[in-house]
Design a protein around this motif. Structure first.
Motif, PDB file in Angstrom:
ATOM      1  N   GLU A 175       0.828  -1.199   0.000  1.00 55.79           N
ATOM      2  CA  GLU A 175       0.000   0.000   0.000  1.00 55.79           C
ATOM      3  C   GLU A 175       0.871   1.261   0.000  1.00 55.79           C
ATOM      4  N   TYR A 176       1.987   1.197   0.717  1.00 52.63           N
ATOM      5  CA  TYR A 176       2.879   2.351   0.748  1.00 52.63           C
ATOM      6  C   TYR A 176       3.488   2.645  -0.631  1.00 52.63           C
ATOM      7  N   ALA A 177       3.795   1.641  -1.358  1.00 53.82           N
ATOM      8  CA  ALA A 177       4.385   1.811  -2.691  1.00 53.82           C
ATOM      9  C   ALA A 177       3.391   2.476  -3.629  1.00 53.82           C
ATOM     10  N   ILE A 178       2.132   2.069  -3.573  1.00 53.53           N
ATOM     11  CA  ILE A 178       1.101   2.664  -4.433  1.00 53.53           C
ATOM     12  C   ILE A 178       0.878   4.123  -4.036  1.00 53.53           C
ATOM     13  N   ILE A 179       0.856   4.413  -2.741  1.00 51.09           N
ATOM     14  CA  ILE A 179       0.656   5.781  -2.274  1.00 51.09           C
ATOM     15  C   ILE A 179       1.843   6.655  -2.702  1.00 51.09           C
ATOM     16  N   ILE A 180       3.067   6.138  -2.574  1.00 48.48           N
ATOM     17  CA  ILE A 180       4.255   6.896  -2.975  1.00 48.48           C
ATOM     18  C   ILE A 180       4.233   7.148  -4.487  1.00 48.48           C
ATOM     19  N   LEU A 181       3.900   6.140  -5.274  1.00 48.83           N
ATOM     20  CA  LEU A 181       3.823   6.316  -6.730  1.00 48.83           C
ATOM     21  C   LEU A 181       2.740   7.322  -7.112  1.00 48.83           C
ATOM     22  N   LEU A 182       1.602   7.262  -6.446  1.00 53.28           N
ATOM     23  CA  LEU A 182       0.522   8.212  -6.710  1.00 53.28           C
ATOM     24  C   LEU A 182       0.950   9.635  -6.346  1.00 53.28           C
ATOM     25  N   ALA A 183       1.655   9.811  -5.249  1.00 52.50           N
ATOM     26  CA  ALA A 183       2.140  11.137  -4.833  1.00 52.50           C
ATOM     27  C   ALA A 183       3.169  11.665  -5.844  1.00 52.50           C
ATOM     28  N   ILE A 184       4.051  10.791  -6.309  1.00 53.94           N
ATOM     29  CA  ILE A 184       5.036  11.211  -7.313  1.00 53.94           C
ATOM     30  C   ILE A 184       4.339  11.617  -8.605  1.00 53.94           C
ATOM     31  N   ALA A 185       3.315  10.866  -8.994  1.00 53.06           N
ATOM     32  CA  ALA A 185       2.574  11.186 -10.216  1.00 53.06           C
ATOM     33  C   ALA A 185       1.884  12.532 -10.094  1.00 53.06           C
ATOM     34  N   ILE A 186       1.266  12.812  -8.962  1.00 54.58           N
ATOM     35  CA  ILE A 186       0.600  14.103  -8.749  1.00 54.58           C
ATOM     36  C   ILE A 186       1.631  15.224  -8.744  1.00 54.58           C
ATOM     37  N   LEU A 187       2.772  14.983  -8.094  1.00 54.74           N
ATOM     38  CA  LEU A 187       3.834  15.986  -8.050  1.00 54.74           C
ATOM     39  C   LEU A 187       4.347  16.286  -9.465  1.00 54.74           C
ATOM     40  N   LEU A 188       4.569  15.267 -10.266  1.00 56.10           N
ATOM     41  CA  LEU A 188       5.041  15.475 -11.639  1.00 56.10           C
ATOM     42  C   LEU A 188       3.986  16.188 -12.493  1.00 56.10           C
ATOM     43  N   LEU A 189       2.720  15.892 -12.249  1.00 59.34           N
ATOM     44  CA  LEU A 189       1.640  16.568 -12.980  1.00 59.34           C
ATOM     45  C   LEU A 189       1.626  18.054 -12.652  1.00 59.34           C
ATOM     46  N   VAL A 190       1.784  18.408 -11.383  1.00 54.35           N
ATOM     47  CA  VAL A 190       1.811  19.813 -10.969  1.00 54.35           C
ATOM     48  C   VAL A 190       3.038  20.508 -11.560  1.00 54.35           C
ATOM     49  N   VAL A 191       4.183  19.851 -11.523  1.00 50.85           N
ATOM     50  CA  VAL A 191       5.413  20.432 -12.071  1.00 50.85           C
ATOM     51  C   VAL A 191       5.270  20.654 -13.573  1.00 50.85           C
ATOM     52  N   SER A 192       4.607  19.752 -14.271  1.00 47.51           N
ATOM     53  CA  SER A 192       4.449  19.900 -15.724  1.00 47.51           C
ATOM     54  C   SER A 192       3.583  21.112 -16.068  1.00 47.51           C
ATOM     55  N   PHE A 193       2.631  21.459 -15.231  1.00 44.74           N
ATOM     56  CA  PHE A 193       1.803  22.636 -15.491  1.00 44.74           C
ATOM     57  C   PHE A 193       2.585  23.933 -15.282  1.00 44.74           C
ATOM     58  N   TYR A 194       3.466  23.956 -14.301  1.00 49.29           N
ATOM     59  CA  TYR A 194       4.214  25.177 -14.003  1.00 49.29           C
ATOM     60  C   TYR A 194       5.585  25.228 -14.674  1.00 49.29           C
ATOM     61  N   GLY A 195       6.019  24.159 -15.253  1.00 49.96           N
ATOM     62  CA  GLY A 195       7.306  24.136 -15.939  1.00 49.96           C
ATOM     63  C   GLY A 195       7.232  24.902 -17.254  1.00 49.96           C
ATOM     64  N   LYS A 196       8.408  25.239 -17.785  1.00 48.62           N
ATOM     65  CA  LYS A 196       8.464  25.972 -19.043  1.00 48.62           C
ATOM     66  C   LYS A 196       8.039  25.052 -20.187  1.00 48.62           C
ATOM     67  N   ASP A 197       7.194  25.599 -21.013  1.00 52.77           N
ATOM     68  CA  ASP A 197       6.728  24.846 -22.176  1.00 52.77           C
ATOM     69  C   ASP A 197       7.631  25.214 -23.361  1.00 52.77           C
ATOM     70  N   ARG A 198       8.527  24.318 -23.732  1.00 51.19           N
ATOM     71  CA  ARG A 198       9.503  24.608 -24.781  1.00 51.19           C
ATOM     72  C   ARG A 198       8.828  24.761 -26.149  1.00 51.19           C
ATOM     73  N   VAL A 199       7.789  24.038 -26.394  1.00 43.94           N
ATOM     74  CA  VAL A 199       7.085  24.156 -27.671  1.00 43.94           C
ATOM     75  C   VAL A 199       6.453  25.539 -27.786  1.00 43.94           C
ATOM     76  N   LYS A 200       5.895  26.024 -26.698  1.00 43.25           N
ATOM     77  CA  LYS A 200       5.283  27.346 -26.708  1.00 43.25           C
ATOM     78  C   LYS A 200       6.345  28.414 -26.930  1.00 43.25           C
ATOM     79  N   MET A 201       7.521  28.258 -26.333  1.00 41.14           N
ATOM     80  CA  MET A 201       8.598  29.227 -26.519  1.00 41.14           C
ATOM     81  C   MET A 201       9.062  29.243 -27.982  1.00 41.14           C
ATOM     82  N   VAL A 202       9.195  28.061 -28.575  1.00 42.70           N
ATOM     83  CA  VAL A 202       9.621  27.982 -29.973  1.00 42.70           C
ATOM     84  C   VAL A 202       8.560  28.610 -30.870  1.00 42.70           C
ATOM     85  N   GLN A 203       7.310  28.369 -30.557  1.00 40.52           N
ATOM     86  CA  GLN A 203       6.228  28.940 -31.359  1.00 40.52           C
ATOM     87  C   GLN A 203       6.218  30.467 -31.258  1.00 40.52           C
TER      88      GLN A 203
END
Length: 119
Positions: free
Chosen positions: A2-30
């Protein structure tokens, strides 16, 4: 387990949040591509404008040669002097020296006279 699933889910949510606030290289090139496109359009417009001005100047010069005023009004005293010196067989340099005009101007006056049928 159960701990492994919770840790993986937390990492996935963290990466999702980071992807929204991270620099979008395609947008910069455009954005860079849009800026480049805009500058090219501006340069093309300026070049077309300059070409139009040059064409108008050339057209004006052609009209002056083709449909200029009558021959008597075009030929001033110095021009008739140049024509008489040319008729005597003097070179462009000699005519320029005698009339205190540049050789290029003498050549242009004589070419214009040839176009008008005076020579």
């Amino acid at each position: 387990m159960e701990y492994a699933i919770i840790i993986l889910l937390a990492i996935a949510i963290l990466l999702l949040v980071v992807s929204f606030y991270g620099k979008d290289r395609v947008k910069m090139v455009q954005e860079e591509l849009d800026q480049l496109s805009l500058s090219m359009v501006q340069e093309t417009y300026l070049l077309k404008k300059k070409i139009k001005v040059l064409e108008e100047e050339l057209l004006t010069n052609d009209i002056d040669y083709e449909t200029g005023p009558s021959q008597t009004s075009v030929m001033s005293l110095s021009n008739s002097t140049i024509l008489s010196l040319y008729d005597k067989g003097l070179s462009y340099e000699e005519i320029g020296t005698k009339t205190n005009l540049p050789v290029e101007e003498v050549r242009l006056i004589l070419e214009q006279a040839k176009k008008m049928g005076l020579i």
